[in-house]
Design a protein around this motif. Structure first.
Motif, PDB file in Angstrom:
ATOM      1  N   ALA A 184      15.708  -4.712   2.993  1.00 50.71           N
ATOM      2  CA  ALA A 184      15.639  -5.169   4.379  1.00 50.71           C
ATOM      3  C   ALA A 184      14.366  -5.956   4.675  1.00 50.71           C
ATOM      4  N   VAL A 185      13.513  -6.144   3.668  1.00 47.49           N
ATOM      5  CA  VAL A 185      12.248  -6.833   3.879  1.00 47.49           C
ATOM      6  C   VAL A 185      12.473  -8.343   3.762  1.00 47.49           C
ATOM      7  N   PRO A 186      12.202  -9.085   4.856  1.00 48.62           N
ATOM      8  CA  PRO A 186      12.437 -10.530   4.820  1.00 48.62           C
ATOM      9  C   PRO A 186      11.307 -11.282   4.119  1.00 48.62           C
ATOM     10  N   GLY A 187      11.659 -12.299   3.372  1.00 48.65           N
ATOM     11  CA  GLY A 187      10.671 -13.193   2.780  1.00 48.65           C
ATOM     12  C   GLY A 187       9.781 -12.550   1.740  1.00 48.65           C
ATOM     13  N   PRO A 188       8.742 -13.266   1.332  1.00 47.62           N
ATOM     14  CA  PRO A 188       7.827 -12.740   0.315  1.00 47.62           C
ATOM     15  C   PRO A 188       7.054 -11.532   0.840  1.00 47.62           C
ATOM     16  N   THR A 189       6.592 -10.721  -0.080  1.00 43.09           N
ATOM     17  CA  THR A 189       5.922  -9.477   0.294  1.00 43.09           C
ATOM     18  C   THR A 189       4.657  -9.265  -0.524  1.00 43.09           C
ATOM     19  N   TYR A 190       3.820  -8.343  -0.018  1.00 41.36           N
ATOM     20  CA  TYR A 190       2.681  -7.810  -0.751  1.00 41.36           C
ATOM     21  C   TYR A 190       2.973  -6.352  -1.041  1.00 41.36           C
ATOM     22  N   ARG A 191       2.442  -5.823  -2.125  1.00 43.22           N
ATOM     23  CA  ARG A 191       2.504  -4.376  -2.335  1.00 43.22           C
ATOM     24  C   ARG A 191       1.576  -3.741  -1.319  1.00 43.22           C
ATOM     25  N   ALA A 192       2.053  -2.753  -0.587  1.00 41.00           N
ATOM     26  CA  ALA A 192       1.228  -2.086   0.430  1.00 41.00           C
ATOM     27  C   ALA A 192      -0.010  -1.457  -0.208  1.00 41.00           C
ATOM     28  N   ASP A 193       0.123  -0.966  -1.447  1.00 35.39           N
ATOM     29  CA  ASP A 193      -1.033  -0.402  -2.153  1.00 35.39           C
ATOM     30  C   ASP A 193      -2.137  -1.451  -2.323  1.00 35.39           C
ATOM     31  N   ASP A 194      -1.749  -2.689  -2.630  1.00 35.59           N
ATOM     32  CA  ASP A 194      -2.726  -3.766  -2.791  1.00 35.59           C
ATOM     33  C   ASP A 194      -3.430  -4.074  -1.470  1.00 35.59           C
ATOM     34  N   VAL A 195      -2.668  -4.050  -0.382  1.00 36.12           N
ATOM     35  CA  VAL A 195      -3.242  -4.311   0.940  1.00 36.12           C
ATOM     36  C   VAL A 195      -4.273  -3.234   1.285  1.00 36.12           C
ATOM     37  N   VAL A 196      -3.932  -1.973   1.030  1.00 33.42           N
ATOM     38  CA  VAL A 196      -4.868  -0.877   1.314  1.00 33.42           C
ATOM     39  C   VAL A 196      -6.137  -1.033   0.481  1.00 33.42           C
ATOM     40  N   ARG A 197      -5.989  -1.343  -0.795  1.00 37.29           N
ATOM     41  CA  ARG A 197      -7.173  -1.526  -1.657  1.00 37.29           C
ATOM     42  C   ARG A 197      -8.042  -2.694  -1.184  1.00 37.29           C
ATOM     43  N   LEU A 198      -7.405  -3.771  -0.744  1.00 38.99           N
ATOM     44  CA  LEU A 198      -8.166  -4.922  -0.244  1.00 38.99           C
ATOM     45  C   LEU A 198      -8.972  -4.523   0.992  1.00 38.99           C
ATOM     46  N   LEU A 199      -8.348  -3.825   1.923  1.00 34.56           N
ATOM     47  CA  LEU A 199      -9.066  -3.397   3.124  1.00 34.56           C
ATOM     48  C   LEU A 199     -10.198  -2.439   2.789  1.00 34.56           C
ATOM     49  N   GLN A 200      -9.952  -1.512   1.868  1.00 38.98           N
ATOM     50  CA  GLN A 200     -11.020  -0.606   1.451  1.00 38.98           C
ATOM     51  C   GLN A 200     -12.181  -1.390   0.848  1.00 38.98           C
ATOM     52  N   HIS A 201     -11.870  -2.362   0.005  1.00 37.51           N
ATOM     53  CA  HIS A 201     -12.906  -3.175  -0.625  1.00 37.51           C
ATOM     54  C   HIS A 201     -13.704  -3.967   0.410  1.00 37.51           C
ATOM     55  N   LEU A 202     -13.002  -4.594   1.345  1.00 38.77           N
ATOM     56  CA  LEU A 202     -13.694  -5.387   2.359  1.00 38.77           C
ATOM     57  C   LEU A 202     -14.576  -4.513   3.247  1.00 38.77           C
ATOM     58  N   ASP A 203     -14.103  -3.312   3.583  1.00 38.47           N
ATOM     59  CA  ASP A 203     -14.913  -2.399   4.396  1.00 38.47           C
ATOM     60  C   ASP A 203     -16.139  -1.913   3.626  1.00 38.47           C
ATOM     61  N   SER A 204     -15.979  -1.635   2.330  1.00 34.58           N
ATOM     62  CA  SER A 204     -17.121  -1.159   1.556  1.00 34.58           C
ATOM     63  C   SER A 204     -18.133  -2.285   1.351  1.00 34.58           C
ATOM     64  N   ALA A 205     -17.669  -3.528   1.227  1.00 26.08           N
ATOM     65  CA  ALA A 205     -18.575  -4.667   1.066  1.00 26.08           C
ATOM     66  C   ALA A 205     -19.334  -4.960   2.361  1.00 26.08           C
ATOM     67  N   ALA A 206     -18.673  -4.681   3.499  1.00 23.81           N
ATOM     68  CA  ALA A 206     -19.309  -4.924   4.799  1.00 23.81           C
ATOM     69  C   ALA A 206     -20.300  -3.817   5.130  1.00 23.81           C
ATOM     70  N   GLY A 207     -20.100  -2.703   4.489  1.00 25.22           N
ATOM     71  CA  GLY A 207     -20.821  -1.557   4.567  1.00 25.22           C
ATOM     72  C   GLY A 207     -21.705  -0.858   5.284  1.00 25.22           C
TER      73      GLY A 207
END
Length: 128
Positions: free
Chosen positions: A105-128
């Protein structure tokens, strides 16, 4: 799947994403409502897979931990069209993530939700 031996705290960006996803569930109508519920399920699954504290997640969503476990969809896909609004990131920030084909049921291209969570964690830790 590896789970941390202790719960991981949700970063500010992860909290914001979860709040946006649950708010979308409450305001969406029609076909968008189904997508909003899907997005929340895959975000919950990715947060649990990353070891985030289920009690904090349940408190933010306003449900019991059992409900979080029951709703979570592991290894879920988040539609590219939904990602900027849910994450607060630009298309350029998200462009670092690999794209996946549509699924179910997911329209169009997608990202793995796990990858999105890791990206946000990384960006938050870099902003720190």
């Amino acid at each position: 799947m590896t789970i941390a031996p202790w719960p991981v705290l949700l970063t500010p960006s992860l909290e914001a994403m979860l709040r946006r996803a649950t708010a979308a569930e409450h305001t969406a109508t029609g076909i968008r409502r189904r997508l909003a519920f899907h997005n929340t399920r895959v975000i919950l699954g990715a947060l649990l897979a990353s070891g985030c504290d289920i009690h904090h997640i349940a408190q933010l969503v306003g449900v019991k931990t059992e409900s979080v476990r029951a709703r979570a969809e592991r290894r879920g896909l988040l539609p590219v069209v939904s990602a900027p609004a849910l994450t607060g990131l630009t298309d350029e920030d998200l462009a670092t993530l690999p794209l996946h084909a549509p699924w179910g049921a997911v329209p169009g291209p997608t990202y793995r939700a796990d990858d999105v969570v890791r990206l946000l964690q990384h960006l938050d830790s870099a902003a720190g």
